[in-house]
Design a protein around this motif. Structure first.
Motif, PDB file in Angstrom:
ATOM      1  N   TRP A   1      -5.865   8.013  -2.877  1.00 47.53           N
ATOM      2  CA  TRP A   1      -5.093   6.929  -2.555  1.00 47.53           C
ATOM      3  C   TRP A   1      -5.917   6.370  -1.089  1.00 47.53           C
ATOM      4  N   THR A   2      -6.233   5.102  -0.905  1.00 53.21           N
ATOM      5  CA  THR A   2      -6.468   4.633   0.533  1.00 53.21           C
ATOM      6  C   THR A   2      -5.844   3.324   0.647  1.00 53.21           C
TER       7      THR A   2
ATOM      8  N   ARG B   1       2.503   1.976  -3.508  1.00 55.30           N
ATOM      9  CA  ARG B   1       1.371   2.492  -4.415  1.00 55.30           C
ATOM     10  C   ARG B   1       1.230   4.011  -4.187  1.00 55.30           C
TER      11      ARG B   1
ATOM     12  N   SER C   1      -6.334  -5.005   5.135  1.00 55.89           N
ATOM     13  CA  SER C   1      -6.775  -5.163   6.517  1.00 55.89           C
ATOM     14  C   SER C   1      -5.326  -5.617   7.199  1.00 55.89           C
TER      15      SER C   1
ATOM     16  N   ASP D   1       0.725  -1.136   0.028  1.00 54.60           N
ATOM     17  CA  ASP D   1       0.029  -0.119   0.079  1.00 54.60           C
ATOM     18  C   ASP D   1       0.863   1.205  -0.130  1.00 54.60           C
TER      19      ASP D   1
ATOM     20  N   GLU E   1      -5.633  10.979   0.339  1.00 50.99           N
ATOM     21  CA  GLU E   1      -7.016  10.423   0.060  1.00 50.99           C
ATOM     22  C   GLU E   1      -7.769  11.295  -0.841  1.00 50.99           C
TER      23      GLU E   1
ATOM     24  N   THR F   1      -5.495  -0.329   1.395  1.00 49.41           N
ATOM     25  CA  THR F   1      -6.469  -1.617   1.025  1.00 49.41           C
ATOM     26  C   THR F   1      -6.373  -2.719   1.851  1.00 49.41           C
TER      27      THR F   1
END
Ligand code: NAD
Ligand code: DAU
Length: 352
Positions: free
Chosen positions: A312-313, A235, A317, A232, A307, A315
């Protein structure tokens, strides 16, 4: 005109290798500059070492002559600067190397970048980015309220490591304001995932557990970190270097606060499910040890800017990410066994 040619410093490290693997897969022309310190490992780049769009140079960012030659040859549209000394506990035991690489090294890399940038025509100079990959630790400690670090939070570093990264951030901003170098910065929370050097909490816990050794938890294990899967983060870094605004910084985090004790327990539970001990749970190996000097109580990132501005966030968990990381270490002993036997066997660091 978009960014296609990227120089990555520290690309043989944990996050740098994730960035290199991602950028090579995305088709960028990637040049990796790495000194190969104790935490640098070309084995982390096996997937890309034969790729036509990947180059590697063993070099020290402090060495301006060498870096200048590499930049002149690679002609990058961007430099993503990740090379650093990164372990807080080692910075307590020996801060000098942190000043040398993180402060002096960043300064010299900025000088090399500025010299190269000044050779570019206007279109290429406008396109160019110097991206400093920094840490949330520059902001110091939060209490147990709901406060989070934003891009406006005052710098207040506690450790030699975080002081060196804060200093580097200031130099990067100064090279933008004084010389016009187009810079962008990001401050990220704790990463975890594959190829993580086993001095950091998560891989250390996994490997100590597999070897039936104690799982050291500093103090009472109540300190809180905000965990983000390394892929993450990679990215986010691609978005920041290609679309981030000049002079801006972006906070990157997982919206995933966990106490250290709960992180260690989650790993124990994943291992209990995957490779049960002959007798009892891996939790029985947890051992509370003396605290880290200057131990920041809590980190938490407000990542609403990235965000909102870059879409972007996070992803992954935490529970899935930990299971995947545990599986990766179970399946990739070829990668970590030489480190445990010849590099670092897991002994306590930074007790000062
Ligand atoms: P790492 O220790 O795994 O890798 C660092 C890499 O830099 C290694 O490959 C090392 O050989 C190289 N390096 C060190 N000194 C060098 C020098 N003088 N010249 C050239 N190469 C050199 O670190 P990491 O966890 O991958 O962190 C990468 C960057 O991200 C660092 O700048 C760190 O401050 C930042 N960061 C890390 C985290 C995290 O959770 N790991 C979070 C936020 C920010
Ligand atoms: O927040 C981002 C930072 O995260 C990065 O800038 C650093 O480069 C990276 O090393 C990491 O720093 P931390 O100090 O938070 O990571 P570490 O894995 O060393 O420790 C995580 C937490 O776990 C911290 O509160 C200390 C604690 N800890 C650590 C170790 C190694 C333990 O309780 N036991 C341990 O054995």
């Amino acid at each position: 005109m978009t960014i296609r040619r990227i120089v990555v410093t520290g690309g043989a490290g944990f996050i740098g290798s994730a960035v290199v693997r991602r950028l090579v897969a995305e088709g960028y022309e990637v040049t990796n500059i790495d000194k190969l310190t104790y935490s640098g490992n070309l084995a982390s780049l096996r997937d890309v070492e034969g790729a036509a769009n990947y180059r590697y140079h063993q070099a020290d960012i402090v060495d301006q002559a060498a870096i200048g030659r590499i930049l002149a040859d690679a002609r990058p549209d961007a430099i993503m600067h990740l090379a650093a000394e990164t372990h807080v506990d080692r910075s307590i035991d020996g801060p000098a190397e942190f000043l040398e690489t993180n402060v002096v090294g960043t300064f010299r890399l900025l000088q090399s970048a500025l010299r190269y940038w000044r050779t570019l025509d206007k279109a290429a100079a406008d396109r160019f980015r110097f991206h400093h990959i920094s840490t949330d630790e520059v902001f110091g400690a939060l209490g147990f309220d709901h406060e989070q670090f934003t891009e406006q939070t005052r710098y207040d570093p506690s450790s030699p490591y975080s002081a060196s990264k804060a200093s580097a951030d200031h130099f990067v901003r100064a090279w933008n304001r004084t010389y016009g170098l187009p810079v962008v910065l990001s401050n990220c929370s704790n990463n975890y995932g594959p190829y993580h050097f086993p001095e950091k909490l998560i891989p250390l816990t996994i490997l100590n557990a597999l070897e039936e050794q104690e799982l050291p938890v500093y103090g009472r294990g109540e300190n809180v970190r905000d965990w983000l899967h390394v892929e993450d983060h990679a990215r986010a870094l691609e978005l920041i270097v290609t679309r981030g605004a000049v002079g801006e910084s972006y906070n990157v985090g997982g919206r995933c606060e966990r106490s250290n004790l709960s992180v260690v327990q989650t790993i124990c539970d994943a291992l209990d499910a995957r490779r049960p001990r002959a007798d009892g749970s891996y939790r029985d190996l947890i051992s509370f040890v003396s605290d880290r000097p200057g131990h920041d109580l809590r980190y938490a990132i407000d990542c609403s800017k990235i965000e909102r501005d870059l879409d972007w966030t996070p992803t992954m968990s935490f529970e899935d990410g930990i299971k995947g990381t545990v599986d990766w270490f179970l399946e990739n002993e070829w990668w970590w066994r030489p480190i445990r036997e010849q590099g670092y066997a897991g002994q306590r660091l930074g007790a000062a």
